[in-house]
Write an enzyme that holds these catalytic residues in place. Sequence first.
Site, short mmCIF file in Angstrom:
data_model
loop_
_atom_site.label_atom_id
_atom_site.label_comp_id
_atom_site.label_asym_id
_atom_site.label_seq_id
_atom_site.Cartn_x
_atom_site.Cartn_y
_atom_site.Cartn_z
N LYS A 1 41.73 36.38 -18.06
CA LYS A 1 42.10 35.26 -18.91
C LYS A 1 41.09 35.17 -20.05
CE LYS A 1 41.82 30.34 -19.39
NZ LYS A 1 41.35 30.60 -20.75
N GLU B 1 28.37 33.29 -14.73
CA GLU B 1 27.32 33.33 -15.76
C GLU B 1 27.52 32.06 -16.58
OE1 GLU B 1 25.67 33.29 -18.86
OE2 GLU B 1 26.71 35.08 -19.62
N CYS C 1 24.63 31.45 -24.65
CA CYS C 1 24.10 30.72 -23.49
C CYS C 1 22.60 30.93 -23.35
CB CYS C 1 24.85 31.14 -22.24
SG CYS C 1 25.09 32.90 -22.15
N GLU D 1 22.85 21.51 -22.95
CA GLU D 1 23.15 22.69 -23.78
C GLU D 1 23.96 22.23 -25.00
OE1 GLU D 1 25.75 25.65 -22.02
OE2 GLU D 1 24.43 27.20 -22.81
P1 ADP Z 1 33.15 26.10 -22.96
O1 ADP Z 1 32.71 24.69 -22.73
O2 ADP Z 1 32.09 26.99 -23.44
O3 ADP Z 1 34.44 26.24 -23.70
P2 ADP Z 1 34.52 26.48 -20.53
O4 ADP Z 1 33.87 26.63 -19.21
O5 ADP Z 1 35.32 25.25 -20.76
O6 ADP Z 1 33.37 26.68 -21.55
O7 ADP Z 1 35.46 27.70 -20.86
C1 ADP Z 1 35.18 29.03 -20.49
C2 ADP Z 1 36.46 29.66 -19.97
O8 ADP Z 1 36.85 28.95 -18.79
C3 ADP Z 1 37.64 29.55 -20.92
O9 ADP Z 1 38.42 30.73 -20.81
C4 ADP Z 1 38.40 28.36 -20.39
O10 ADP Z 1 39.77 28.35 -20.70
C5 ADP Z 1 38.20 28.52 -18.89
N1 ADP Z 1 38.38 27.29 -18.11
C6 ADP Z 1 38.23 26.01 -18.51
N2 ADP Z 1 38.49 25.15 -17.51
C7 ADP Z 1 38.82 25.90 -16.43
C8 ADP Z 1 39.18 25.60 -15.07
N3 ADP Z 1 39.27 24.36 -14.62
N4 ADP Z 1 39.40 26.64 -14.23
C9 ADP Z 1 39.28 27.91 -14.65
N5 ADP Z 1 38.96 28.25 -15.92
C10 ADP Z 1 38.74 27.27 -16.80
#
Ligand code: ADP
Length: 536
Positions: free
Chosen positions: A223, A299, A333, A434
Site C-alpha cells: 500500500k 520504522e 524521520c 515530531e
Molecule cells: P504520516 O502521519 O506520516 O502520514 P501515517 O502513519 O499516517 O504517517 O501514514 C503512513 C502510512 O500508513 C500511509 O500509507 C497511510 O495511509 C497508512 N495508514 C494510516 N493509517 C493507517 C491505519 N490505521 N492502518 C494501516 N495503515 C495506515
Amino acid sequence: MALLTLRAFRSIRAVPSWIPRTAYLRPTIRFSSISTVPSESLKIQNRDVSVPTGIFINNEFRASLTSSQFSVENPATGEPILSIEEGREEDVNAAVKAARAAFEGGWSTSNPVERGELLNRLAQLMERDKEDIIALEMLDTGKTYKQASNLDFPGSVGTLKYYAGWADKVLGLTSFNIPGTFAYTRREPVGVCGQIIPWNFPLLMFIWKIAPAIATGNTIVMKSAEATPLTALKCCELIKEAGFPAGVVNLVSGFGKTVGNAIANHMDIDKVAFTGSTATGRAILKSSAQSNLKKVTLELGGKSPNIIFPDADIAKAVEWSAWGINMNFGQTCHAGTRIYVHEQIYDEFVAAYAKRMGSIKVGDNFDPSVDQGPQNSKMQYDKILGYIQKGKEEGAKVELGGNVAEVDGSKGGYYIQPTIFSNTRPDMKIMREEIFGPVVCISKFSTEEEVLELANDTTYGLAAAVHTKDYERALRITNGLKAGTAWVNMYNFVHWSIPFGGYKQSGLGRECGEAALENYTEVKAVYMNTGIPAPQ
Ligand code: ADP
C-alpha cells in the site's frame, strides 16, 4: 475472480536460455470480469510521462472493485494532478489471493539466482526510465531535482542491486555437535507480506520494502501513501516488464483507514512491514495481535539530537546540521531537530547556523536553483505552522523564519520558511513532538553527562549525531546515545547496506543491510537422526 494456473513456475530451470524469460515466467491467467485501466499521460515540464492508474494485481492494472477513485494533488499548487483507482478491503482481498497463489504456486521455492536477476533487471529498467521516474516523484512530492536524483533515485537502484546480490546467499547453519544427529537450519520465506509506506520517500520506501522481500522468495501486497502513489505505480509497470511472475508484487493504492487497516487485520497476510507515524505503528501492532499475530516490523518517528562540541570543525558542523534539517525539507524521520551546542561556542554557532539556514532558497521545486520546495500536503503544512505557533506561545525565541514562505508566482503551494528556535526548554511541545518540517530547536549545554541526558530525554530513538575531533569523546557519546543510528561529524547519511531502525518508540526491527533479510525469513530447524535410539 481470477482463475490461476501457476504451472509455469515449476519448470523454470528446464527452459533453455534462448527463450525470453517473460515467455516462461508468466503464469497462464484466465480472468473473468476483470476490467483493466489504461495508463494516463502527464505533461511534467517539457516531458511526457505515462503513469498507470489501476490497482496492480496479477500483473494487471485493474479497476477498483468498488468503482472508487481518488485525486492526487500537486503540493506546489494544491491542484489535482490526476485521479487513480482507489482500493478498498475487497481489492486487498483480491491482492492477497493473488499473492498467496503466487507464493504457493512456485515463487517461494523459485531459484534465488533468478530472483536476483529479476531485481537487477528492475534496476536496469529504472535506470532506463530514470528521468520519467524522477519527474513523477518531483511532481507528486514537491522534491527538488537535487533531492530526487542525488538521493532517492540512486538509493532505490542501489538497494535493488544490493539485495539482488543477497538473493542466493541467504544460508542456514549445520551442526554435527549433538551426538547422534545431524542438524541444520533452513531460511524460508515468511509468505505473503503486507507493506505500508509513507509519503516522504515514496520511491525509496517502495524499493526498501520490496527488495529484501523478493530476494528471499516472499510475495507482496503493497500500500503506497494516499498523498504520493505515482512512482509506486510506475515501478509496478516496470516490474511487469522485467518479467516478474504475476502475483509476486501487488499494489493497492488507497487510504490508511481502509486499505492499510485491511492489510493489518488480514488473516492470510503473514507479515506486515510499516513505515510511518508512531500512532499508526501502534495501531498496526494492535491489529496484528487481534488478528493472526502476523509478524510486524515498524520504522516510526524520531526527534533526533545533534550535538556540537567546541572542538568540532564549526564550519563543517554548521553545514551538516543544516543538511540535518534541510534534507527533504525536514520531512524525514531521522531529521536532526534538536541541536545541542556547547556553551563555549553557542553564540558563534547560532549566528553561523542562522546565516546558513537563511541562505536556503525556498520556491518552485522544478527551479534548479531552489533548495527547498513545498511541504507535501495541506495537512502537513497546517501541522507544521501549528507547531511554529505553539513554539512562539511557549516562549521559544525565533532566530530565523517562523512563517509561511512567500514564493513568487506560486499558486497556493505549501511553502514554509526554514525556522530556528532557540531558548528552548525540554518540556516544550516543539522539543518533544515530531514536527516533520523545516523547523529546528537549538539548546545550550555544558558537560558530556548533561548533554547525554538531554539527548536521550525523548520517547524516540531513531538517530543522533555528535560533532567533535576527539575520537574518545565521539565513542563515549555514540555509546551513550539511545538511537538506532549515530553519526560522527556528519548527519542524515543512510546507506542500504547498513541496518536502519529505531530504539524505543521509533520502531521494531531493522531495514537495510543483512538485518532486513531476517525480517523476511523464518528459520526452520531440521534434526536428522544418525544413531539415537528411541527413548524407552
Ligand atoms: P504520516 O502521519 O506520516 O502520514 P501515517 O502513519 O499516517 O504517517 O501514514 C503512513 C502510512 O500508513 C500511509 O500509507 C497511510 O495511509 C497508512 N495508514 C494510516 N493509517 C493507517 C491505519 N490505521 N492502518 C494501516 N495503515 C495506515
